[in-house]
Design a protein around this motif. Structure first.
Motif, mmCIF file in Angstrom:
data_model
loop_
_atom_site.group_PDB
_atom_site.id
_atom_site.type_symbol
_atom_site.label_atom_id
_atom_site.label_comp_id
_atom_site.label_asym_id
_atom_site.label_seq_id
_atom_site.Cartn_x
_atom_site.Cartn_y
_atom_site.Cartn_z
ATOM 1 N N LYS A 7 3.128 13.827 9.169
ATOM 2 C CA LYS A 7 3.406 13.027 7.982
ATOM 3 C C LYS A 7 2.752 13.644 6.758
ATOM 4 O O LYS A 7 1.693 14.244 6.863
ATOM 5 C CB LYS A 7 2.866 11.601 8.182
ATOM 6 N N PRO A 8 3.369 13.488 5.596
ATOM 7 C CA PRO A 8 2.728 13.954 4.363
ATOM 8 C C PRO A 8 1.371 13.274 4.173
ATOM 9 O O PRO A 8 1.158 12.150 4.635
ATOM 10 C CB PRO A 8 3.717 13.544 3.270
ATOM 11 N N TRP A 9 0.495 13.945 3.456
ATOM 12 C CA TRP A 9 -0.860 13.425 3.265
ATOM 13 C C TRP A 9 -0.852 12.042 2.637
ATOM 14 O O TRP A 9 -1.619 11.160 3.041
ATOM 15 C CB TRP A 9 -1.619 14.398 2.362
ATOM 16 N N ILE A 10 0.018 11.809 1.667
ATOM 17 C CA ILE A 10 0.036 10.528 0.973
ATOM 18 C C ILE A 10 0.460 9.405 1.898
ATOM 19 O O ILE A 10 -0.026 8.266 1.784
ATOM 20 C CB ILE A 10 0.968 10.585 -0.273
ATOM 21 N N TYR A 11 1.349 9.701 2.866
ATOM 22 C CA TYR A 11 1.771 8.673 3.816
ATOM 23 C C TYR A 11 0.618 8.279 4.731
ATOM 24 O O TYR A 11 0.472 7.120 5.117
ATOM 25 C CB TYR A 11 2.947 9.167 4.663
ATOM 26 N N ARG A 12 -0.191 9.238 5.099
ATOM 27 C CA ARG A 12 -1.292 8.986 6.030
ATOM 28 C C ARG A 12 -2.479 8.282 5.372
ATOM 29 O O ARG A 12 -3.249 7.605 6.048
ATOM 30 C CB ARG A 12 -1.761 10.306 6.656
ATOM 31 N N ASN A 13 -2.619 8.437 4.074
ATOM 32 C CA ASN A 13 -3.824 7.923 3.410
ATOM 33 C C ASN A 13 -3.553 6.857 2.352
ATOM 34 O O ASN A 13 -4.496 6.359 1.730
ATOM 35 C CB ASN A 13 -4.572 9.085 2.753
ATOM 36 N N SER A 14 -2.311 6.517 2.140
ATOM 37 C CA SER A 14 -1.985 5.587 1.049
ATOM 38 C C SER A 14 -2.633 4.221 1.227
ATOM 39 O O SER A 14 -3.111 3.620 0.253
ATOM 40 C CB SER A 14 -0.470 5.431 0.919
ATOM 41 N N LEU A 143 -1.230 -0.655 -12.102
ATOM 42 C CA LEU A 143 -0.238 0.413 -12.149
ATOM 43 C C LEU A 143 -0.398 1.365 -10.970
ATOM 44 O O LEU A 143 0.601 1.778 -10.351
ATOM 45 C CB LEU A 143 -0.358 1.171 -13.467
ATOM 46 N N CYS A 144 -1.624 1.718 -10.640
ATOM 47 C CA CYS A 144 -1.879 2.620 -9.510
ATOM 48 C C CYS A 144 -1.416 1.993 -8.192
ATOM 49 O O CYS A 144 -0.857 2.686 -7.329
ATOM 50 C CB CYS A 144 -3.361 2.965 -9.432
ATOM 51 N N LEU A 145 -1.632 0.699 -8.043
ATOM 52 C CA LEU A 145 -1.192 0.008 -6.820
ATOM 53 C C LEU A 145 0.325 0.041 -6.706
ATOM 54 O O LEU A 145 0.870 0.241 -5.608
ATOM 55 C CB LEU A 145 -1.691 -1.436 -6.829
ATOM 56 N N PHE A 146 1.007 -0.157 -7.821
ATOM 57 C CA PHE A 146 2.469 -0.098 -7.805
ATOM 58 C C PHE A 146 2.961 1.300 -7.418
ATOM 59 O O PHE A 146 3.852 1.452 -6.582
ATOM 60 C CB PHE A 146 3.018 -0.490 -9.172
ATOM 61 N N ILE A 147 2.374 2.327 -8.024
ATOM 62 C CA ILE A 147 2.789 3.711 -7.736
ATOM 63 C C ILE A 147 2.542 4.058 -6.278
ATOM 64 O O ILE A 147 3.409 4.655 -5.607
ATOM 65 C CB ILE A 147 2.047 4.690 -8.662
ATOM 66 N N LEU A 148 1.401 3.663 -5.755
ATOM 67 C CA LEU A 148 1.078 3.965 -4.353
ATOM 68 C C LEU A 148 1.972 3.191 -3.398
ATOM 69 O O LEU A 148 2.366 3.711 -2.346
ATOM 70 C CB LEU A 148 -0.389 3.651 -4.077
ATOM 71 N N ALA A 149 2.293 1.947 -3.750
ATOM 72 C CA ALA A 149 3.195 1.167 -2.912
ATOM 73 C C ALA A 149 4.594 1.787 -2.898
ATOM 74 O O ALA A 149 5.331 1.675 -1.917
ATOM 75 C CB ALA A 149 3.262 -0.273 -3.396
ATOM 76 N N LEU A 150 4.948 2.476 -3.994
ATOM 77 C CA LEU A 150 6.257 3.104 -4.093
ATOM 78 C C LEU A 150 6.326 4.426 -3.343
ATOM 79 O O LEU A 150 7.299 4.692 -2.627
ATOM 80 C CB LEU A 150 6.610 3.315 -5.564
ATOM 81 N N ILE A 151 5.288 5.256 -3.489
ATOM 82 C CA ILE A 151 5.329 6.606 -2.908
ATOM 83 C C ILE A 151 4.512 6.727 -1.629
ATOM 84 O O ILE A 151 4.484 7.791 -1.018
ATOM 85 C CB ILE A 151 4.833 7.645 -3.923
ATOM 86 N N GLY A 152 3.881 5.641 -1.221
ATOM 87 C CA GLY A 152 2.977 5.710 -0.077
ATOM 88 C C GLY A 152 3.646 5.705 1.284
ATOM 89 O O GLY A 152 2.979 5.880 2.310
#
Length: 301
Positions: A7-14, A143-152
């Motif tokens: 999995k991409p790093w962001i998926y594993r750590n979001s 805003l950061c929570l929204f972005i992470l929820a979108l790309i996480g």
């Protein structure tokens, strides 16, 4: 045999990152809520926090807005860590469902919090016209929570996600306008809302007259609770004799240009003998600062 793609790093750590940001947002809003509920003073490195935090927009249903913000951040953090509490071996299906639902709920929460925070940033910049670093920090967290929820995570149906965001955004805006509609519909000149009903003693009236005679000015805003506290110290009759300058353009007989020229950064602010005194000032201190020589027995008729 082809190895399984990681999995991409962001998926594993979001989820870890979301939980961390939610904790930061919860800490900010908890501090503001506690100070508001206990009557404490918020320490801010820049001028203007009081103007924002004492405005009517900082209270919802009689409670500090920061309290609702804390609950929102706590909810986001809880949803981020919820799947970790399920045993992946014995309850694999339950954990999978919880992961899917928590992602959707975090996305919905992120959209709602971001839109609401954006509205508050607009109000802070164009209505209150003051700077609150805590509010800006909370908006950045949202805003950061929204972005992470979108790309996480890897969302399968982007179209459905966009549709959900539109619906949530519309509901959030309607709810926001409904909550704050009394502020926009209430006239600043209505005595039952912003008037002073306390009684003035002769000494208070005499002090108010003296302050006007020496050209002392009180700068404030109709929505400022500290300004109302200051006026209540004088009482209804004495207040009518003060040289009060309304700094908010929506208030009664506003003179915002005078406030800008005087360099007013907080409400209330007294200008006495060319010097500015911020905050609520006791009648005794006002008497000393203005050279008042009359009776200082302000509490007795």
């Amino acid at each position: 045999m082809r190895s399984k793609r990681s999995k991409p790093w962001i998926y594993r750590n979001s989820r870890f990152i979301i939980a961390g940001i939610a904790a930061v947002g919860a800490a900010i809003t908890a501090y503001l809520a506690i100070e508001k509920l206990t009557g404490g003073i918020v320490i801010c490195p820049v001028d203007g926090c009081d103007n924002v935090l004492e405005s009517p927009y900082a209270t919802v249903l009689g409670l500090p807005l920061a309290l609702f913000g804390f609950l929102a951040y706590a909810g986001m953090g809880t949803m981020a860590i919820a799947p970790w509490l399920i045993n992946p071996d014995s309850q694999k299906e339950l954990r999978s469902k919880l992961e899917n639902w928590s992602w959707l709920l975090m996305f919905v929460g992120g959209v709602s919090m971001t839109i609401f925070s954006s509205y508050l940033m607009y109000i802070m910049a164009f209505e209150i016209k003051s700077l609150c670093l805590y509010c800006i920090g909370s908006a950045i967290c949202s805003l950061c929570l929204f972005i992470l929820a979108l790309i996480g995570r890897n969302w399968e149906d982007i179209g459905q996600l966009i549709f959900t965001a539109i619906i949530v955004g519309m509901i959030t805006m309607v709810g926001t306008f409904a909550v704050y509609s009394p502020i926009h519909s209430t006239s600043a000149s209505e005595p039952n809302v912003y008037g002073v009903t306390t009684t003035s003693t002769p000494a208070k009236v005499a002090l108010a007259q003296h302050l006007t005679e020496v050209d002392a000015k009180m700068y404030g805003a109709y929505w400022c609770s500290h300004c109302q506290d200051q006026k209540k110290l004088f009482g209804q009759e004495a207040v009518s004799k003060l040289n009060y300058i309304e700094c908010d353009s929506k208030g009664k007989n506003p003179q915002p240009n005078l406030c800008v020229t005087a360099g007013i950064k907080a409400y209330p602010t007294w200008e006495i003998d060319g010097k500015l005194q911020e905050g609520v000032v006791s009648l005794e201190n006002l008497a000393k600062l203005s050279g008042y020589n009359g009776s200082t027995n302000f509490d007795n008729p």
